[in-house]
Enzyme design. Structure first.
Site, PDB file in Angstrom:
ATOM      1  N   ASN A   1     -15.052  20.587 -12.957  1.00  0.00           N
ATOM      2  CA  ASN A   1     -14.029  19.572 -12.766  1.00  0.00           C
ATOM      3  C   ASN A   1     -14.647  18.456 -11.914  1.00  0.00           C
ATOM      4  OD1 ASN A   1     -14.083  20.914 -10.250  1.00  0.00           O
ATOM      5  ND2 ASN A   1     -11.924  20.502  -9.893  1.00  0.00           N
TER       6      ASN A   1
ATOM      7  N   GLU B   1     -15.652  21.947  -7.570  1.00  0.00           N
ATOM      8  CA  GLU B   1     -15.299  23.215  -6.966  1.00  0.00           C
ATOM      9  C   GLU B   1     -14.908  24.236  -8.022  1.00  0.00           C
ATOM     10  OE1 GLU B   1     -13.306  20.600  -6.974  1.00  0.00           O
ATOM     11  OE2 GLU B   1     -11.260  21.081  -6.416  1.00  0.00           O
TER      12      GLU B   1
ATOM     13  N   CYS C   1     -14.518  17.367  -8.882  1.00  0.00           N
ATOM     14  CA  CYS C   1     -15.005  17.641  -7.521  1.00  0.00           C
ATOM     15  C   CYS C   1     -16.014  18.777  -7.463  1.00  0.00           C
ATOM     16  CB  CYS C   1     -13.834  17.965  -6.600  1.00  0.00           C
ATOM     17  SG  CYS C   1     -12.744  16.559  -6.343  1.00  0.00           S
TER      18      CYS C   1
END
Length: 189
Positions: A84, A88, A86
């Site tokens: 995704n 994470e 970011c």
């Protein structure tokens, strides 16, 4: 407004690239759709540009493709190609990003101690709620819905680690802070 100012950018590299950086050897970039060679660069110079850019603005992040796929929990289903925005959440294509986080400051007692019992209870309640939500959520495509139901991808993290450490007088980059962070992560897991 500057183009891409509100986006996260990542560079995905392999162990072969990292060895080329160590050896200061040539590295070829390839066209995404055809696989043909696009350009040849010194790997170490590319890494320097990546590092300089990350130092200046925080992007790009680095994703280590060889390691990510070596740790892939569903390797028999597919490889992991991306994350995704970011980074994470790394999982199979067409899967949902079912994430939540707990504010660590909510578990800090006035004396600076950490309320372990409340934290553990909250972890249990939130992860159970997230599991329930998978089946009653709507997803943008049928493929994402199928993979969400089949794999149940959930991610629970924490927020305000820096604030929690600082409120207890712990420098962010210290052995004590790393020990606290490891303990909090172990409790969550």
């Amino acid at each position: 407004s500057i183009f891409f100012q509100n986006s996260n950018n990542s560079v995905r590299v392999t162990d072969d690239f990292m060895r080329a950086v160590e050896d200061d050897s040539a590295w070829q970039t390839h066209m995404v759709t055809t696989g043909e060679v696009c350009e040849t660069h010194r790997a170490r110079e590319l890494m320097r540009q990546i590092a300089d850019s990350a130092w200046v603005c925080g992007d790009p992040g680095m994703q280590f493709d060889t390691t990510v796929n070596g740790w892939n929990p569903c390797i028999r289903s597919a490889r992991i190609n991306a994350s995704n925005p970011c980074s994470e959440y790394m999982f199979l294509d067409d899967s949902a990003c079912n994430l939540a986080s707990l504010n660590l400051m909510k578990f800090r007692r006035p004396d600076g101690s950490f309320d372990v019992d409340a934290f553990n209870h909250t972890v249990d309640v939130v992860i159970t709620a997230m599991e329930i939500v998978v089946d009653v959520s709507s997803y943008p495509t049928g493929a994402i819905e199928r993979n969400s139901h089949a794999f149940r991808p959930l991610g629970l993290g924490y927020a305000n680690l820096g604030a929690y450490l600082m409120s207890n007088g712990l420098p962010y980059d210290s052995d004590a802070a790393r020990a606290v962070t490891g303990a909090l992560t172990a409790l969550m897991c």
